[in-house]
Enzyme design. Sequence first.
Site, short mmCIF file in Angstrom:
data_model
loop_
_atom_site.label_atom_id
_atom_site.label_comp_id
_atom_site.label_asym_id
_atom_site.label_seq_id
_atom_site.Cartn_x
_atom_site.Cartn_y
_atom_site.Cartn_z
N CYS A 23 0.74 -1.14 0.14
CA CYS A 23 -0.04 0.05 0.14
C CYS A 23 0.95 1.14 -0.02
CB CYS A 23 -1.00 -0.04 1.11
SG CYS A 23 -2.12 -1.20 1.23
N ARG A 47 3.86 -0.23 -4.90
CA ARG A 47 3.71 -0.93 -3.56
C ARG A 47 2.28 -1.70 -3.35
NH1 ARG A 47 6.81 1.38 0.51
NH2 ARG A 47 5.25 1.06 2.11
N TRP A 100 -2.81 -2.81 -1.63
CA TRP A 100 -2.32 -4.18 -1.81
C TRP A 100 -3.17 -5.05 -0.78
CZ3 TRP A 100 -0.42 -8.30 1.13
CH2 TRP A 100 0.08 -9.38 0.40
N ASN A 114 -1.51 2.05 5.73
CA ASN A 114 -0.75 0.82 5.22
C ASN A 114 -0.20 0.13 6.37
OD1 ASN A 114 2.72 1.26 4.22
ND2 ASN A 114 1.34 -0.72 4.11
N GLY A 115 -0.52 -1.08 6.31
CA GLY A 115 -0.32 -1.98 7.41
C GLY A 115 -1.34 -3.09 7.79
N GLU A 174 17.02 -18.44 -7.72
CA GLU A 174 16.47 -16.95 -7.96
C GLU A 174 15.94 -16.87 -9.29
OE1 GLU A 174 15.82 -14.36 -6.61
OE2 GLU A 174 16.20 -12.62 -8.03
N LYS A 220 12.19 -15.67 -10.32
CA LYS A 220 11.98 -14.52 -11.39
C LYS A 220 11.01 -15.07 -12.30
CE LYS A 220 13.07 -12.01 -9.77
NZ LYS A 220 13.98 -11.57 -8.62
N GLU A 275 7.37 -15.54 -10.95
CA GLU A 275 6.60 -14.38 -10.54
C GLU A 275 6.20 -13.43 -11.47
OE1 GLU A 275 8.90 -11.46 -7.58
OE2 GLU A 275 10.67 -12.20 -8.74
N HIS A 282 16.53 -37.28 -6.28
CA HIS A 282 16.06 -37.53 -5.11
C HIS A 282 14.52 -37.35 -5.15
CE1 HIS A 282 19.83 -38.78 -2.96
NE2 HIS A 282 20.40 -37.56 -3.61
N LYS A 327 5.73 -4.33 -4.23
CA LYS A 327 7.35 -4.57 -4.16
C LYS A 327 7.73 -4.47 -2.41
CE LYS A 327 11.54 -3.41 -6.03
NZ LYS A 327 11.75 -4.72 -6.35
C1 F6R Z 1 11.28 -11.06 -5.73
C2 F6R Z 1 11.17 -9.80 -4.79
C3 F6R Z 1 11.00 -10.37 -3.50
C4 F6R Z 1 11.71 -9.69 -2.34
C5 F6R Z 1 11.54 -9.88 -0.83
C6 F6R Z 1 12.09 -9.15 0.03
O1 F6R Z 1 11.77 -10.53 -7.10
O2 F6R Z 1 11.53 -8.67 -5.01
O3 F6R Z 1 11.10 -11.76 -3.48
O4 F6R Z 1 13.17 -9.98 -2.62
O5 F6R Z 1 10.08 -9.45 -0.76
O6 F6R Z 1 11.94 -7.61 -0.26
P1 F6R Z 1 13.37 -6.72 0.34
O7 F6R Z 1 14.52 -7.26 -0.19
O8 F6R Z 1 12.70 -5.44 -0.02
O9 F6R Z 1 13.39 -7.00 1.83
#
Ligand code: F6R
Length: 614
Positions: A2, A27, A74, A100-101, A487, A491, A494, A510, A609
């Site tokens: 948010c 956000r 969000w 936000n929260g 990772e 990517k 997501e 396994h 984000k």
């Molecule tokens: C994936 C991604 C998330 C963040 C995670 C932690 O692409 O961006 O998995 O890495 O939410 O966020 P931060 O690094 O801001 O603590």
Amino acid sequence: MCGIVAYTGCKEAYPILIKGLKRLEYRGYDSAGVSIIQGGELATYKQRGSVDQLDEFCMTQNVTGHTGIGHTRWATHGEPSSTNAHPHLSADGRIAIIHNGIIENYLPLRKELTQRGYVFHSETDTEVLVHLIDDIHKNEQCDLAEAVRIALTNVVGAYALAIISADEPDQIILAKKGSPLLIGVGKDEYFIGSDGSPIVEYTRKVVYLEDGDVAVVNPHKKLEIKNINDNVKKRPYLQKLELNLEQLEKGGFEHFMLKEIFEQPRAIKDSMRGRLNVKKDIVALGGIIEYEQKMLNARRFIIVACGTSWHAGIVGEYLFENLVRIPVEVEYASEFRYRNPLIYEDDVVIAISQSGETADTIAAIELAKSKGATVIGICNVVSSTISRITQAGSYTHAGPEIGVASTKAFTAQVTVLALMALSLARKKGTLPLSEYHRIISCLELIPKQVEETLKLNDQIKEIAKFFVNKRNAIYLGRGVNYPVALEGALKLKEISYIHAEGYPAAEMKHGPIALIDEEMPVVVLATEQDTYEKTVSNIQEVISRKGKIISIVTKGDTLVKGMSDFCIEIPETIELLTPLLSSIPLQLLAYHVAVLRGCNVDKPRNLAKSVSVE
Ligand code: F6R
């Protein structure tokens, strides 16, 4: 999660609010709304969907006024809908709130308020706040700011709040606990944001609210900040907002994600700037100098993080254990805090976070601090909560990351971890000077090699076509490239919504090998030297079951290349630093697959984000 924006002053509020919301959309982006004080009344506009949709609607209305609040959501409590969108209003429509929260005790509060006759229109936790504040305001005969303060002493949870009232047309009340909020101070005007992006073009003078603060902004009065619990006034601490407007734009790229992938040579260079001097054999991170001795004497390092930052943490484990020879544990912050972990005073906890606002990571830090451990931060966002609550730390200097999928933040985090490990290893004497010199020389070359790797973009775009109609994918890596496999899979899933799993290559037999058939793309990281033959065997096992191999190899490799359906060759570096190169093709692959599938790359569904809720 948010985004909050607010304005009070002599300008028209709406253009400032809507521009701010567009910047904060990373956000959360399932619904958005604004409330503006217009002719002594509150005018509220909310929509399900994006900020652009809200703007389109507002353009058909006569939205005008000098004080207002805006929110991009969000969803946590209640589905995305215009009813659940913020702002939420008091029963008489004269008070509006954005939040936000999460209010954890909202159910008992809602029950009590319902019994007292309040009618709830939404399923959100936020709506209890506006009724609670209104109730106190009316029954305790106090002003609205005091009602907000009293209400918050009854609330359990996390919040950044902005509240306006039609009866106080120039005033905005703000409060913070656990979610970020900052006030931009202009000349007779105030700009409020969840981060600096809605503020930066108007003023660089900002006050970061701290947990437990309630503030009143009014262009005709001095900024007033009090503590929620003891009601004691605080002196506002003005700071300079370090943010560059150009960094917030797409700069000619189709998506922020692509721009950020291509920014990595610069981002990695900036992470090393002033910290690495190969000629003088110096690696020094100013931010942790005071704590270096503690780090050198650490019983162990515990790295806490979430998502992509957690993957960088696993790369950090390989770097620290190999170079510094101190044991490392890497923990999901969310698991760490709830499993009653053993934490000792001579442990050093390293918290990694791009946003510096991740609620789980913040909670893990608080726990570690309460047990007496030293906590070091690795953050991207300057002055973020994590950078402020850790005892020391190093910024990654990757610049603002707007695309929801993290890219340049990951490589910048790995760079800082490498610098930290190298600096400690040299001082601890665990690394001979010749080897230290060889590694830092390779590290210095990385930005150039990333540039070279980015030239593979067109080849990777072609390979992406192979993935378009796939439903699953497997990513395999060994050693320091195992977290890169995780990772790469993250990517892909997501942003393209293709189910993908990352595994250590040897684990395949396994269990996951049962999934392999002619439909299964298997992305194999085959750059590591020590276990190269073993990886070759793993590739054979996939081929025998008709899986399709997409390999990432060191330039000049012929063996794995000959076995692959598609092969991506990256420049050679020392094994420990390969994640800085091998992650790049995987980011590009995920990006192009998502574009080909018509996905919203920068705003993937269900994500945000900055995950500021637990
Ligand atoms: C994936 C991604 C998330 C963040 C995670 C932690 O692409 O961006 O998995 O890495 O939410 O966020 P931060 O690094 O801001 O603590």
